[in-house]
Design an enzyme around this catalytic site. Structure first.
Site, PDB file in Angstrom:
ATOM      1  N   ALA A  63      17.124  12.899   3.914  1.00 51.24           N
ATOM      2  CA  ALA A  63      16.610  13.493   5.150  1.00 51.24           C
ATOM      3  C   ALA A  63      15.782  14.452   4.592  1.00 51.24           C
ATOM      4  O   ALA A  63      15.598  15.086   3.369  1.00 51.24           O
ATOM      5  CB  ALA A  63      17.657  13.906   5.640  1.00 51.24           C
ATOM      6  N   GLY A 106      20.053   9.931   3.319  1.00 50.29           N
ATOM      7  CA  GLY A 106      19.740   9.487   4.464  1.00 50.29           C
ATOM      8  C   GLY A 106      18.846   8.148   3.877  1.00 50.29           C
ATOM      9  O   GLY A 106      18.862   7.366   4.474  1.00 50.29           O
ATOM     10  N   GLU A 109      21.430   5.485   3.429  1.00 50.12           N
ATOM     11  CA  GLU A 109      21.760   5.126   4.746  1.00 50.12           C
ATOM     12  C   GLU A 109      20.925   4.244   5.406  1.00 50.12           C
ATOM     13  O   GLU A 109      21.334   3.442   5.998  1.00 50.12           O
ATOM     14  CB  GLU A 109      22.188   6.676   5.573  1.00 50.12           C
ATOM     15  CG  GLU A 109      23.240   7.290   5.060  1.00 50.12           C
ATOM     16  CD  GLU A 109      23.511   8.574   5.616  1.00 50.12           C
ATOM     17  OE1 GLU A 109      22.411   9.366   5.734  1.00 50.12           O
ATOM     18  OE2 GLU A 109      24.612   9.036   6.099  1.00 50.12           O
ATOM     19  N   GLU A 129      24.784  14.535  -0.607  1.00 48.34           N
ATOM     20  CA  GLU A 129      24.800  15.808   0.495  1.00 48.34           C
ATOM     21  C   GLU A 129      25.580  16.915   0.216  1.00 48.34           C
ATOM     22  O   GLU A 129      25.472  17.807   0.389  1.00 48.34           O
ATOM     23  CB  GLU A 129      25.293  14.902   1.834  1.00 48.34           C
ATOM     24  CG  GLU A 129      24.119  14.248   2.673  1.00 48.34           C
ATOM     25  CD  GLU A 129      24.023  12.809   1.945  1.00 48.34           C
ATOM     26  OE1 GLU A 129      24.802  12.361   1.035  1.00 48.34           O
ATOM     27  OE2 GLU A 129      23.496  11.793   2.836  1.00 48.34           O
TER      28      GLU A 129
HETATM   29  N1  3HC Z   1      13.743  16.931   1.531  1.00 48.68           N
HETATM   30  C1  3HC Z   1      12.414  17.884   1.439  1.00 48.68           C
HETATM   31  N2  3HC Z   1      11.896  18.162   0.092  1.00 48.68           N
HETATM   32  C2  3HC Z   1      12.457  17.632  -0.939  1.00 48.68           C
HETATM   33  C3  3HC Z   1      13.391  16.630  -0.748  1.00 48.68           C
HETATM   34  C4  3HC Z   1      14.213  16.560   0.339  1.00 48.68           C
HETATM   35  N3  3HC Z   1      14.946  15.419   0.705  1.00 48.68           N
HETATM   36  N4  3HC Z   1      13.755  16.125  -2.012  1.00 48.68           N
HETATM   37  C5  3HC Z   1      12.911  16.718  -2.752  1.00 48.68           C
HETATM   38  N5  3HC Z   1      12.132  17.678  -2.084  1.00 48.68           N
HETATM   39  C6  3HC Z   1      10.863  18.218  -2.661  1.00 48.68           C
HETATM   40  C7  3HC Z   1      11.335  19.473  -3.568  1.00 48.68           C
HETATM   41  O1  3HC Z   1      11.641  20.646  -2.847  1.00 48.68           O
HETATM   42  C8  3HC Z   1       9.989  19.546  -4.358  1.00 48.68           C
HETATM   43  O2  3HC Z   1       9.011  20.225  -3.573  1.00 48.68           O
HETATM   44  P1  3HC Z   1       8.216  21.312  -4.339  1.00 48.68           P
HETATM   45  O3  3HC Z   1       7.283  20.481  -5.273  1.00 48.68           O
HETATM   46  O4  3HC Z   1       7.065  21.993  -3.198  1.00 48.68           O
HETATM   47  O5  3HC Z   1       8.884  22.375  -5.177  1.00 48.68           O
HETATM   48  C9  3HC Z   1       9.346  18.147  -4.319  1.00 48.68           C
HETATM   49  O6  3HC Z   1      10.154  17.401  -3.179  1.00 48.68           O
HETATM   50  C10 3HC Z   1       9.749  17.478  -5.588  1.00 48.68           C
HETATM   51  O7  3HC Z   1      11.186  17.272  -6.054  1.00 48.68           O
HETATM   52  P2  3HC Z   1      11.836  17.589  -7.400  1.00 48.68           P
HETATM   53  O8  3HC Z   1      10.910  18.772  -8.026  1.00 48.68           O
HETATM   54  O9  3HC Z   1      13.338  17.907  -7.104  1.00 48.68           O
HETATM   55  O10 3HC Z   1      11.330  16.242  -7.924  1.00 48.68           O
HETATM   56  P3  3HC Z   1      11.999  15.440  -9.287  1.00 48.68           P
HETATM   57  O11 3HC Z   1      11.254  14.237  -9.314  1.00 48.68           O
HETATM   58  O12 3HC Z   1      12.527  16.277 -10.099  1.00 48.68           O
HETATM   59  O13 3HC Z   1      13.461  14.787  -8.459  1.00 48.68           O
HETATM   60  C11 3HC Z   1      14.669  13.930  -6.693  1.00 48.68           C
HETATM   61  C12 3HC Z   1      13.586  14.083  -7.348  1.00 48.68           C
HETATM   62  C13 3HC Z   1      15.700  13.233  -7.434  1.00 48.68           C
HETATM   63  C14 3HC Z   1      14.551  12.955  -5.390  1.00 48.68           C
HETATM   64  C15 3HC Z   1      15.196  15.386  -6.279  1.00 48.68           C
HETATM   65  O14 3HC Z   1      14.237  16.092  -5.576  1.00 48.68           O
HETATM   66  C16 3HC Z   1      16.322  15.377  -5.173  1.00 48.68           C
HETATM   67  O15 3HC Z   1      17.453  15.347  -5.505  1.00 48.68           O
HETATM   68  N6  3HC Z   1      16.104  15.601  -3.898  1.00 48.68           N
HETATM   69  C17 3HC Z   1      17.247  15.797  -2.922  1.00 48.68           C
HETATM   70  C18 3HC Z   1      17.923  14.277  -2.603  1.00 48.68           C
HETATM   71  C19 3HC Z   1      18.768  14.848  -1.479  1.00 48.68           C
HETATM   72  O16 3HC Z   1      19.850  15.692  -1.584  1.00 48.68           O
HETATM   73  N7  3HC Z   1      18.916  13.942  -0.581  1.00 48.68           N
HETATM   74  C20 3HC Z   1      19.919  14.101   0.537  1.00 48.68           C
HETATM   75  C21 3HC Z   1      19.267  14.879   1.834  1.00 48.68           C
HETATM   76  S1  3HC Z   1      20.570  15.351   2.930  1.00 48.68           S
HETATM   77  C22 3HC Z   1      20.485  14.026   3.743  1.00 48.68           C
HETATM   78  O17 3HC Z   1      19.796  12.901   3.620  1.00 48.68           O
HETATM   79  C23 3HC Z   1      21.291  13.946   5.051  1.00 48.68           C
HETATM   80  C24 3HC Z   1      21.738  12.501   5.714  1.00 48.68           C
HETATM   81  O18 3HC Z   1      22.952  11.922   5.263  1.00 48.68           O
HETATM   82  C25 3HC Z   1      21.527  12.682   7.218  1.00 48.68           C
END
Ligand code: 3HC
Ligand code: NAI
Length: 710
Positions: A63, A106, A109, A129
């Site tokens: 998400a 997500g 998912e 999450e």
């Molecule tokens: N939403 C919004 N922005 C995100 C994002 C996300 N899910 N994931 C990464 N970003 C952004 C970062 O803030 C960063 O922004 P910036 O360049 O402006 O600082 C940019 O994308 C690049 O991210 P990273 O620097 O972290 O890049 P990496 O290549 O090192 O890592 C990644 C990539 C492994 C995908 C890492 O970003 C990550 O773990 N992201 C989060 C993943 C996550 O937690 N997903 C679950 C979200 S909650 C959800 O999905 C709820 C659902 O159940 C409904």
């Protein structure tokens, strides 16, 4: 179809591509776009199967996390992804998700709402999450046990660790690993399905892996136990376990309802707000206003470390772990052997615990070249000095390094207190000198304070920031003041912990209250671990600079005079048994009572709340001064320092975020009371006063909403 979603055809296979850089997050428009593409291909008679793929470096990483803040802040209404995913799953034609990079949250998912999943060998899937203080909110906790079994689902949803493609294939999340071109492999897989004529099974209709009460009960009990131990104080891991348990006891639809309730509770809780702050904070600290992205960096292909003691050994391991050959210099064969033996022992322990293979250990050891001379230093791109803490010695070593290092090499000091500019002054290249302040154990702790001297070049800063990432650290740029950021704040924090003891609390009361607050360890026990003699020596050396008009803690010095230096001597504030368990010591209680009497303090009962306020607000007040003086770029930088270097609970967001959650005005008022009661050590930071008066937060300060101070 839109900028975010494109739809093409490869013969009878439709290909939906998500194009939402950098990580193809499910920002508004993305899930809707996928659903309408599915709807379109459902009606297209020429299409017999559908592939979903991400453009760029990844599948859907989850998400859009930025959206959560808008929902909890009341800026927009939250909506569930689930109805769209159910519609996608009901597509009458076989659907295949093609995963590369990460299918997280997500993203996974969505993939699980597709009938099949194929993945590149390097891909990872996960439900991270909980690291954001929430749980999967679009049926992840309901589909995962159906695909991967209850145990795997609990592990992934409650602890959030990613699973590599091979393991995902083995447990049933992924149906095929594609070697070579992913899209071509996914389309070929789609054609096989079309040819086979099988009707795909929807994951929500599968119940064969859900187990029964008898097999599941121990799985949930073990997970709850693990969560209690390893995710102490956190609500999301427990909620995630509850949600997976619901999958085993309720229908899919009812299970989804339960998941949604738990998701909402977590999302609107303080922990998720704090953890989302930390997620973006860890990325924010990499942004340095005057050292923009694209600043040239120096290639780090060879490194050297001076000093193979506690810190030098750990720093050497960091380089070897990153595959960078590293020279390790000592003053005598004996010290060199001792340093190497510790490194070997640390690696062997990791091999024993199954973290990596013997082969990996051998490779890392082979990257380390022990030496007693500077031979070979002329090839190093970076040298990190980690000799004893003392200005004269540091200057001597930097003078020597200046002579042997090639032009353009970075010379970094791991000093924890000394002035980087003074150290740099003995070299002919102060622009290449910088502080790299690692935290003990340096191979484990994630924090790297990068200390900018007045002459340090932007290129050297940019290289240090990039290097921290390569070494798997969180690099935070700080200014050159005594103790830099982390240790400077630790001084008033430790002072208050000791004052509380002198005023009536037992050491274990202080440690207990802060442990309960969520810290990895209380300040008194931390002193015993670090060694009380270090501070004692410094205090003796700087006695003449002490302000005689302010109160100073008395007990730590007395303990040192008795030879009680902490864990290393088997006794400090506590006694230690052979398992290093701290045991309260009546002898220390007597000593404390004596000190209280001498200082004319009438001992009193002190509650947990006061312990937390006195210690935490001491951190906040010093943090505010640091911020105002410009030694930290942002409040969030301080938070990231405390979480990664000092065991501060991430789910409280760091000390400055904690102050925001309490209310800056409340913190300021309490500090003003302490000021009245305890004198000038509690003088409120002017920035704190300004924020309180203007009803602002430290987060507002970071957003530039406030710059002026009182
Ligand atoms: N939403 C919004 N922005 C995100 C994002 C996300 N899910 N994931 C990464 N970003 C952004 C970062 O803030 C960063 O922004 P910036 O360049 O402006 O600082 C940019 O994308 C690049 O991210 P990273 O620097 O972290 O890049 P990496 O290549 O090192 O890592 C990644 C990539 C492994 C995908 C890492 O970003 C990550 O773990 N992201 C989060 C993943 C996550 O937690 N997903 C679950 C979200 S909650 C959800 O999905 C709820 C659902 O159940 C409904
Ligand atoms: P240590 O005493 O464990 O190791 C220092 C090593 O440097 C010794 O092995 C010594 O033989 C060696 N050494 C001394 N002079 C040398 C020279 N000229 N050439 C090569 N080697 C030399 O000390 P520790 O704890 O590793 O500290 C090192 C530095 O790291 C200090 O500046 C300290 O302030 C800093 N630091 C220490 C932390 C800790 O928790 N121990 C945390 C963060 C920084």
């Amino acid at each position: 179809m839109s900028e975010l979603i494109s739809l093409t055809k490869d013969g009878e296979v439709a290909v939906i591509t998500v194009n939402n850089p950098p990580v193809n997050a499910l920002s508004p428009g993305v899930p809707e776009g996928i659903a309408s593409a599915i709807e379109a291909v459902s009606k297209d008679e020429d299409v017999k199967a559908v592939v979903l793929i991400g453009s760029g470096s990844t599948f859907i990483a989850g998400a859009d996390i930025k959206e959560f803040g808008k929902v909890t802040g009341g800026e927009k209404k939250g909506g569930s992804l689930l109805p769209l995913l159910l519609a996608i799953e009901d597509c009458p034609k076989p659907t295949i998700a093609a995963i590369h990079g990460t299918a997280f949250g997500g993203g996974l998912e969505v993939a699980m709402a597709f009938h099949y999943r194929v993945a590149a060998a390097s891909a990872q899937v996960g439900q991270p999450e909980v690291k954001l203080g929430i749980i999967p909110g679009a049926a992840g906790t309901q589909r995962l046990p159906r695909l991967a079994g209850v145990e795997k689902a609990v592990e992934m949803c409650a602890f959030g660790e990613p699973v590599k493609a091979k393991a995902a294939f083995e447990c049933g999340i992924v149906d095929r690993i594609v070697e070579g071109d992913l899209l071509a492999g996914a389309v070929a897989f789609a054609r096989e399905i079309i040819a086979s004529g099988v009707t795909p099974q929807k994951s929500r209709e599968r119940n064969d892996k859900l187990g029964d009460e008898q097999t599941n009960a121990p799985i949930f009990a073990a997970a709850r136990d693990q969560a209690r131990k390893t995710r102490r104080g956190q609500t999301a891991p427990v909620a995630a376990i509850d949600a997976v348990e619901a999958a085993t006891k309720l229908s899919f639809n009812e299970g989804c309802k339960r998941e949604s309730e738990l998701f909402q509770q977590c999302l609107f809780g303080d922990q998720s707000k704090a953890l989302i702050h930390v997620f973006f904070g860890e990325r924010e600290v990499a942004k340095i206003p005057d050292v923009p992205k694209g600043t040239p960096t120096i290639g780090i292909n060879k490194a050297a470390v001076v000093g193979a003691g506690t810190m030098g050994g750990g720093i050497t391991m960091n380089y070897a772990n990153a595959g960078i050959p590293v020279l390790l210099k000592e003053t005598s064969q004996e010290f060199l052997d001792r340093g190497l033996a510790t490194i070997r022992k640390n690696y062997s322990n990791s091999v024993k615990k199954g973290r990596f293979s013997q082969e990996v250990m051998d490779h890392r050891m082979a990257l380390i070249t022990p030496t007693l001379t500077y031979d070979g230093f002329e090839e190093a791109d970076i040298v990190t000095e980690a000799v004893f803490e003392g200005m004269d010695l540091k200057k001597q070593v930097f003078g020597e390094l200046d002579k042997v290092c090639k032009p353009g090499a970075i010379i970094a000091s791991n000093t924890s207190t000394l002035n980087i500019d003074e150290i740099a002054s003995v070299t002919s290249r102060p622009e290449f000198v910088i502080g790299h302040h690692y935290f003990s154990p340096a191979n484990v702790m994630r924090l790297l304070e990068i200390v900018r001297g007045k002459a340090t070049s932007k290129e050297v800063i940019a290289t240090s920031m990039a290097l921290s990432k390569k070494l798997k650290k969180v690099g935070v740029l700080v200014g050159n003041c005594r103790g830099f950021v982390g240790n400077r704040m630790l001084a008033p924090y430790g002072r208050e912990a000791q004052f509380l003891v002198e005023e009536g609390a037992a050491p274990q009361d202080v440690d207990g209250a802060l442990y309960k607050f969520g810290l990895a360890m209380g300040p008194i026990a931390m002193g015993d671990l670090a060694g009380l003699d270090v501070g004692w020596r410094i205090r003796k050396e700087y006695k003449h600079l002490e302000d005689p008009t302010v109160r100073h803690p008395l007990v730590a010095d007395r303990l040192c005079e008795m030879g009680r230096f902490g864990q290393k001597t088997g006794a400090g504030w506590y006694r230690y048994d052979e398992n290093r368990k701290p045991i309260p010591d009546p002898e220390v209680d007597k000593l404390i009572e004596q000190a209280s009497a001498e200082a004319g303090i009438e001992r009193r009962q002190i509650g947990e709340q006061e312990i937390v306020e006195r210690t935490m607000y001491a951190l906040v007040n010093e943090g505010a001064k640091i911020l105002e003086e410009g030694y930290a770029l942002r409040a969030v930088d301080i938070d990231i320092i405390y979480i990664n270097g000092y065991g501060f609970p991430a789910w409280r967001g760091g000390p400055m975020w904690f102050a925001d959650t309490v209310g800056v005005k409340n913190v300021y008022d309490r500090i003003s009371e302490f000021h009245a009661q305890h004198g000038k050590v509690w003088e409120p930071a002017p920035l704190l006063k300004t924020l309180a008066e203007q009803d602002r937060t430290f987060a507002d300060f970071d957003k530039g909403k406030i710059t002026a101070t009182a």
